[in-house]
Scaffold this motif. Structure first.
Motif: not given
Length: 103
Positions: A9-37
């Motif tokens: 369960m702990l491993t699953l939670l850690m993987l889920t958290g890492a996946t969420a962080q990666a998705e957030e990073a991609r969202d920020v990159e997309r925002l900066v590249r598209q909207d700011c760009g």
């Protein structure tokens, strides 16, 4: 074997958290590249607005960058983004601008 279930369960939670962080990073990159760009250039090296590369924003402290992003710049095309940013997005944008593509 309850400890094994807890470990899984702990491993699953850690993987889920890492996946969420990666998705957030991609969202920020997309925002900066598209909207700011759209104004600052697709490579963020300048366009209608000035360059917002790590080198270009290095001269500003985080508070100044936050003010520019949130409130815009009067008498320029830079709009205020305050009403459009969710919790944590401002900090993530500033971090992205500081690190650039290597983030």
């Amino acid at each position: 074997m309850p400890w094994l279930a807890s470990l899984l369960m702990l491993t699953l939670l850690m993987l889920t958290g890492a996946t969420a962080q990666a998705e957030e990073a991609r969202d920020v990159e997309r925002l900066v590249r598209q909207d700011c760009g759209s104004c600052h250039g697709l490579t963020l090296k300048g366009g209608l607005g000035p360059a917002i590369t790590p080198e270009a924003v290095a001269k500003y402290d985080d508070e100044t960058l936050a003010e520019i992003i949130l409130d815009g710049v009067p008498d320029t095309p830079m709009p205020p983004w305050r009403a459009l940013l969710g919790p944590g997005e401002l900090e993530a944008i500033i971090a992205y601008l500081r690190k650039g593509e290597s983030q």
